[in-house]
Scaffold this motif. Structure first.
Motif: not given
Length: 142
Positions: A2-9, A38-51, A58-60
């Motif tokens: 799933i792509p997440i796009y940055h639009r502004s700060n 990551d596509y190998k599903l080793t690093k959990k995505f942090d939804f609080n991280s700055q994009i 990637y969903a597992n």
């Protein structure tokens, strides 16, 4: 993916499919585990991280155990087996099996049982399926 796009700060755009995945995060026979960066599903995505750029997540999904429930009628009445996800209940068959009369008796369907000796009734409203099983029909002579 799933792509997440940055639009502004301050703003980010998350593809509508992400919301669909978050809302309906399971498929029949699978359960959602987590989102990964990551596509190998080793690093959990942090939804609080700055994009700051287009990011893919990637969903597992983990496959659930699926078991087969067979209905043994002991007659010519055939009821197809049912596949049930681990821990779920099986629906009572809508087909009522019949047994032909013999010289002495006419037979009436009694109930479904856990065992081939028909001593313990199978309770469709309470029994959770945790392995492949057979359920047996019992007939009462009249």
């Amino acid at each position: 993916m799933i792509p997440i796009y940055h639009r502004s700060n301050k703003d980010i755009y998350i593809h509508p499919r992400l919301f669909q995945f978050l809302k309906y995060h399971s498929f029949k026979g699978y359960t959602f585990e987590n989102w990964y960066s990551d596509y190998k599903l080793t690093k959990k995505f942090d939804f609080n991280s700055q994009i700051v750029d287009t990011t893919f997540i990637y969903a597992n999904f983990t496959e659930l155990n699926v078991y087969e429930v067979s209905f043994v009628t002991g007659t010519d009445t055939s009821i197809n087996p049912v596949r049930v996800i681990d821990g779920n209940k099986v629906d009572k068959p809508t087909i009522i099996p019949t047994k032909e009369q013999d010289e002495q008796y006419t037979y009436e369907f009694d109930n479904w049982y856990k065992d081939s000796n028909c001593t313990e009734v199978f309770n469709f409203e309470q029994e959770k399926i945790t392995s492949s099983i057979s359920v047996y029909a019992k007939y009462t002579p009249t």
